[in-house]
Design an enzyme around this catalytic site. Structure first.
Site, PDB file in Angstrom:
ATOM      1  N   CYS A 116       5.450  -5.718  -8.550  1.00 21.91           N
ATOM      2  CA  CYS A 116       4.505  -6.704  -8.045  1.00 21.91           C
ATOM      3  C   CYS A 116       4.583  -6.737  -6.527  1.00 21.91           C
ATOM      4  O   CYS A 116       5.646  -6.998  -5.968  1.00 21.91           O
ATOM      5  CB  CYS A 116       4.800  -8.087  -8.598  1.00 21.91           C
ATOM      6  SG  CYS A 116       3.685  -9.318  -7.910  1.00 21.91           S
ATOM      7  N   ILE A 169      -1.403   2.052 -13.061  1.00 24.77           N
ATOM      8  CA  ILE A 169      -0.765   1.610 -11.839  1.00 24.77           C
ATOM      9  C   ILE A 169      -0.811   0.091 -11.746  1.00 24.77           C
ATOM     10  O   ILE A 169      -1.747  -0.541 -12.250  1.00 24.77           O
ATOM     11  CB  ILE A 169      -1.437   2.236 -10.578  1.00 24.77           C
ATOM     12  CG1 ILE A 169      -2.902   1.851 -10.469  1.00 24.77           C
ATOM     13  CG2 ILE A 169      -1.236   3.709 -10.534  1.00 24.77           C
ATOM     14  CD1 ILE A 169      -3.584   2.324  -9.191  1.00 24.77           C
TER      15      ILE A 169
END
Lengths: 301, 262
Positions: free
Chosen positions: A128, A189
């Site tokens: 993240c 992704i």
């Protein structure tokens, strides 16, 4: 026609999943789509304790996509186990829980608390771009990724998917590190780090300054990375990045993905997940594909 | 009646410019039958460069005819595209979104509605619903200048006071200046407008022991509570994430002013 795919011994009725963070735990979009039609629901990331996330503005539109910097707001694993898992168990779909943390210990605590829960797989969010406390480092250095993957694999009772960041020099190296450490699959992704500036206010649009870009504009980058990763490792790859239609999903399968996830396009079209399932079936009918596995990685040198 | 949220195609019935950059569009949609004051719809631009639905509040409904009115300001590419729609055009909408104003709680109370700028449109439907429920309604509308869009619509359902920033008409100042100067009595306020106005209303209502409901806005993505993009700080633990962050799109946009940290 067979649309079933198997990843790490888990059989999915079709390869269509939801991308973590775009679908909650299915409650909100369950008003629009039949969750029973989906291969899996991949939940919003859950940590060991509740996370408040970032200040607002957290989202911004960009050409052909969006930026987000939510900062993984979540209720923590205890609430999640009591509320979200029982909700998802009402449906005939696989449950993949996305796990986030700031330290290795955070991740391990969540993984342990999930050990007796009726979930099919874990997806580990080490990529993240919107959380500052180091989580991203796990996903940007191959040796860190190897280390955290190994530690999680020792504790995890369910098969483990490592979710990879595109914000790296060599995606193949990252995929290999995850595989070498025992990951059962990789997904990619995650969002691409971006920035938007308001030229009238001469200020950053997002309170977090940077945000993760998603949406159709990133799809070619995602297809390329899925292709590279799937050629670098033997474990299955789950592909995502701007998928809006059955055609988009087929492209990822042909590039080497064993399954796909629909993300930002849920916000654009709340029926997107079910339409992707139908679109894949239409493509298989049109080209008389008996088994979806014929398509996985079918385009190669 | 089915209350599920939907994305569907609506037909544009009319479009006109009410004031510079302020547009008034009626659309035909079955959503009108289940849309209430304070709720909003997401309107999708056709241009695929822009993806996300634009949250626009409901200005008025005609439930029998299945017609819904939105009055919006052109701000970016999406809303500029909407302003070009003509009768007969089609548009994709998501709705009905959000919770709306608690009209039932106004029963027997002196309720004063306050709208500021592009926060004025939802006050039309709110005044209409309150009047239908048997309330006598006062609206204070705060404008920038003498372009008093929707004033006549408000006057159909309510007594209307006007405040203008430049003093060109009505009381010079803001909605709270009117409360003082005209000595308006209120035991409940319902408001929509820019954040400084809402902050001032929260302070005013607290000091005067008046219940206030305010409608908030924030940049949104999904509009349905999934993405957690549009949150506001809350006094108490929120029921979704347990972190004092309510989702404006689903837990709001209307909140008890005392429940939110603004």
């Amino acid at each position: 026609m067979n649309t079933k795919v198997t990843i790490a011994g888990v059989e999915f009725k079709n390869p269509v999943m939801t991308a973590s963070g775009t679908f909650g735990s299915g409650m909100e979009y369950g008003e629009f789509v039949d969750l029973n039609r989906l291969g899996a629901v991949v939940t919003k990331g859950v940590a060991n304790v509740p996370w408040p996330g970032n200040p607002t503005p957290r989202v911004a539109e960009v050409y052909g996509g969006m930026l987000n910097a939510i900062g993984l707001q979540n209720p923590g694993i205890d609430v999640f186990l009591k509320r979200d898992i029982p909700f998802l168990k009402q449906y005939d779909t696989k449950i993949i829980v996305n796990v986030c943390g700031k330290t290795v210990e955070d991740y391990l605590e969540v993984v342990e608390k999930l050990s007796d829960a009726p979930v099919d797989m874990l997806e580990i969010n080490v990529s993240c771009p919107n959380v500052k406390e180091g989580a991203i480092a796990f996903g940007q250095k191959a040796e860190c990724l190897f280390d955290i993957t190994s530690q999680i694999k020792k504790k995890a009772k369910q098969p483990v998917i490592m979710k990879l960041s595109p914000n790296v020099t060599d995606i193949a190296e990252m995929a290999r590190a995850a595989e070498a450490a025992g990951a059962d699959a990789v997904s990619l992704i995650n969002t691409i780090t971006g920035m938007k500036i308001d030229i009238h206010k001469r200020a950053f649009v997002l309170a977090n300054k940077t945000g993760g870009m998603s949406g159709p504009a990133i799809k070619p980058v995602a297809v390329r990375m899925v292709y590279q990763a799937s050629h670098a490792v033997k474990i299955p790859v789950i592909g995502m990045g701007g998928i809006a239609s059955g055609e988009d999903a087929i492209e990822f399968l042909l590039a080497g993905a064993s399954a796909v996830a629909v993300g930002a396009m849920n916000f654009v079209n709340p029926y997107a997940t079910e339409e992707v399932v139908k679109g894949i079936e239409e493509y298989m009918n049109r080209y008389q594909i008996e088994d979806i596995k014929e398509l996985i990685g079918a385009v190669r040198e | 009646m089915e209350n599920k949220k939907k994305k569907e195609t609506a037909r544009v019935l009319s479009q006109k410019e009410l004031a510079p950059g302020i547009y008034d569009m009626w659309i035909e949609t079955e959503m009108a039958k289940r849309a209430f004051a304070g709720q909003f719809i997401g309107v999708y631009p056709r241009d695929k460069e822009t993806l996300l639905p634009r949250p626009i509040s409901i200005c008025e409904t005609d439930r029998e005819e299945g017609k819904l009115r939105i009055v919006y300001r052109t701000a970016g590419k999406g809303t500029k595209e909407f302003a070009g729609y003509q009768a007969g055009d089609e548009t994709e909408i998501l709705g009905v979104l959000g919770n709306g104003f608690p009209v039932n709680e106004a029963k027997g109370k002196h309720v004063v509605l306050m709208g500021g700028g592009i926060g004025i449109p939802p006050m039309v439907e709110l005044a209409r619903e309150l009047k239908e429920a048997g309330n006598s309604v006062i609206v204070i509308a705060g404008y920038r200048d003498d372009k008093l869009f929707l004033k006549e619509d408000l006057e159909k359902y309510a007594g209307v006071y006007v405040a203008t920033e430049d003093g060109s008409t009505g009381v010079m100042g803001n909605v709270l200046t009117v409360m003082e100067e005209k000595n308006v009595q209120a035991d409940m306020i319902m408001a929509c407008g820019p954040m400084p106005m809402l902050r001032a209303i929260k302070k005013y209502s607290r000091e005067n022991g008046i219940k206030a409901y305010i409608s908030l806005e924030e940049r949104m993505a999904c509009g349905v509570g999934a993405c957690l993009g549009c949150v506001c700080r809350t006094k108490d633990i929120d029921h979704h994430s347990h972190v004092n962050n309510a989702r404006i799109c689903t837990d709001g946009p209307v909140f008890d002013a005392e429940d939110v940290e603004i």
